[in-house]
Design an enzyme around this catalytic site. Sequence first.
Site, PDB file in Angstrom:
ATOM      1  N   GLY A  36       4.371  -0.835  -0.610  1.00 52.58           N
ATOM      2  CA  GLY A  36       3.170  -0.407   0.108  1.00 52.58           C
ATOM      3  C   GLY A  36       2.355  -1.621   0.508  1.00 52.58           C
ATOM      4  O   GLY A  36       2.645  -2.753   0.091  1.00 52.58           O
ATOM      5  N   SER A  40      -2.807  -1.267  -1.682  1.00 48.44           N
ATOM      6  CA  SER A  40      -2.491   0.172  -1.670  1.00 48.44           C
ATOM      7  C   SER A  40      -2.567   0.761  -3.074  1.00 48.44           C
ATOM      8  O   SER A  40      -2.845   1.961  -3.230  1.00 48.44           O
ATOM      9  CB  SER A  40      -1.107   0.414  -1.054  1.00 48.44           C
ATOM     10  OG  SER A  40      -0.105  -0.279  -1.770  1.00 48.44           O
ATOM     11  N   SER A  43       0.096  -2.410  -8.021  1.00 50.67           N
ATOM     12  CA  SER A  43      -0.095  -3.064  -9.323  1.00 50.67           C
ATOM     13  C   SER A  43      -0.881  -2.163 -10.259  1.00 50.67           C
ATOM     14  O   SER A  43      -0.555  -2.054 -11.450  1.00 50.67           O
ATOM     15  CB  SER A  43      -0.860  -4.386  -9.159  1.00 50.67           C
ATOM     16  OG  SER A  43      -0.220  -5.203  -8.240  1.00 50.67           O
ATOM     17  N   SER A 110       7.197  -5.750  -0.247  1.00 45.32           N
ATOM     18  CA  SER A 110       8.573  -5.554   0.272  1.00 45.32           C
ATOM     19  C   SER A 110       8.534  -4.757   1.580  1.00 45.32           C
ATOM     20  O   SER A 110       8.916  -3.588   1.615  1.00 45.32           O
ATOM     21  CB  SER A 110       9.470  -4.884  -0.770  1.00 45.32           C
ATOM     22  OG  SER A 110       8.854  -3.822  -1.455  1.00 45.32           O
TER      23      SER A 110
HETATM   24  P1  ADP Z   1      -1.558  -3.681  -4.600  1.00 47.39           P
HETATM   25  O1  ADP Z   1      -0.909  -4.034  -5.901  1.00 47.39           O
HETATM   26  O2  ADP Z   1      -0.842  -2.604  -3.866  1.00 47.39           O
HETATM   27  O3  ADP Z   1      -1.863  -4.862  -3.753  1.00 47.39           O
HETATM   28  P2  ADP Z   1      -3.896  -3.183  -6.231  1.00 47.39           P
HETATM   29  O4  ADP Z   1      -3.332  -2.312  -7.314  1.00 47.39           O
HETATM   30  O5  ADP Z   1      -4.091  -4.626  -6.536  1.00 47.39           O
HETATM   31  O6  ADP Z   1      -2.985  -3.004  -4.923  1.00 47.39           O
HETATM   32  O7  ADP Z   1      -5.289  -2.601  -5.738  1.00 47.39           O
HETATM   33  C1  ADP Z   1      -5.510  -1.231  -5.499  1.00 47.39           C
HETATM   34  C2  ADP Z   1      -7.003  -0.913  -5.612  1.00 47.39           C
HETATM   35  O8  ADP Z   1      -7.190   0.452  -5.268  1.00 47.39           O
HETATM   36  C3  ADP Z   1      -7.544  -1.118  -7.015  1.00 47.39           C
HETATM   37  O9  ADP Z   1      -8.834  -1.674  -6.932  1.00 47.39           O
HETATM   38  C4  ADP Z   1      -7.608   0.332  -7.549  1.00 47.39           C
HETATM   39  O10 ADP Z   1      -8.587   0.499  -8.536  1.00 47.39           O
HETATM   40  C5  ADP Z   1      -7.934   1.141  -6.287  1.00 47.39           C
HETATM   41  N1  ADP Z   1      -7.512   2.552  -6.339  1.00 47.39           N
HETATM   42  C6  ADP Z   1      -8.300   3.622  -6.059  1.00 47.39           C
HETATM   43  N2  ADP Z   1      -7.630   4.792  -6.212  1.00 47.39           N
HETATM   44  C7  ADP Z   1      -6.378   4.450  -6.587  1.00 47.39           C
HETATM   45  C8  ADP Z   1      -5.219   5.216  -6.923  1.00 47.39           C
HETATM   46  N3  ADP Z   1      -5.187   6.550  -6.904  1.00 47.39           N
HETATM   47  N4  ADP Z   1      -4.083   4.543  -7.273  1.00 47.39           N
HETATM   48  C9  ADP Z   1      -4.078   3.188  -7.300  1.00 47.39           C
HETATM   49  N5  ADP Z   1      -5.142   2.410  -7.005  1.00 47.39           N
HETATM   50  C10 ADP Z   1      -6.292   3.019  -6.662  1.00 47.39           C
END
Ligand code: ADP
Length: 197
Positions: A36, A40, A43, A110
């Site tokens: 994603g 998104s 992590s 990815s």
């Molecule tokens: P990625 O790893 O995809 O770059 P992150 O996990 O670092 O994204 O960041 C996602 C952000 O979105 C975090 O601040 C998280 O708290 C927020 N968020 C809000 N709702 C959700 C949800 N349902 N699932 C995952 N993250 C969420």
Amino acid sequence: MKKSNNNIHPIFDRIVSRKEQERLLNQKGTVLWFTGLSGSGKSTIAEALERKLYNQGYFVKVLDGDNIRSGINKNLGFSLADRKENVRRIAEVAKLFLDSGTIVLCSFVSPTIEIRELAKEIIGTNDFKEIFVDTPLTICEKRDVKGLYKKARAGEIKGFTGIDSPFEAPINPALVLKTENITIADCSNEAAKLIEA
Ligand code: ADP
């Protein structure tokens, strides 16, 4: 780089097998692959799922974008070729963990179908479970967890996924998580269902 080398003699058949390792750990190894856009939620969901599974007594390993890029892949950038090499190495590492019976949670942008196909090929179709963390760009950009979208919009980062580098949604993922509609806990609960007891 040479494709094959006659002087290499792998001993996969002589070391303790995956089946034996799985018996020791009392679990089945698998790979959940979160894909994603940046921000998104890959992590965040992988972390929540890791903790949940750990608390239930599972042996789990998280492989995460920035962790890997600060270590084994620190010599790689964000060209398409480097993104591909990034994922190739990650998939090989995931496979090593898989062969030890571990449940591996991979969270990596990815971005293209080809890149994820490569990962699936290395890991094996049966063990590669693709999870699309399907959060719209507008929301990822609003979250801007690491301030990267702002930099990409300002032209300070070139080739940023979703802005000036493509993201191709999975065609037939094992699971789609629409994070704007459900909580982090519900996302990790849904993902946990992909793990065999
Ligand atoms: P990625 O790893 O995809 O770059 P992150 O996990 O670092 O994204 O960041 C996602 C952000 O979105 C975090 O601040 C998280 O708290 C927020 N968020 C809000 N709702 C959700 C949800 N349902 N699932 C995952 N993250 C969420």
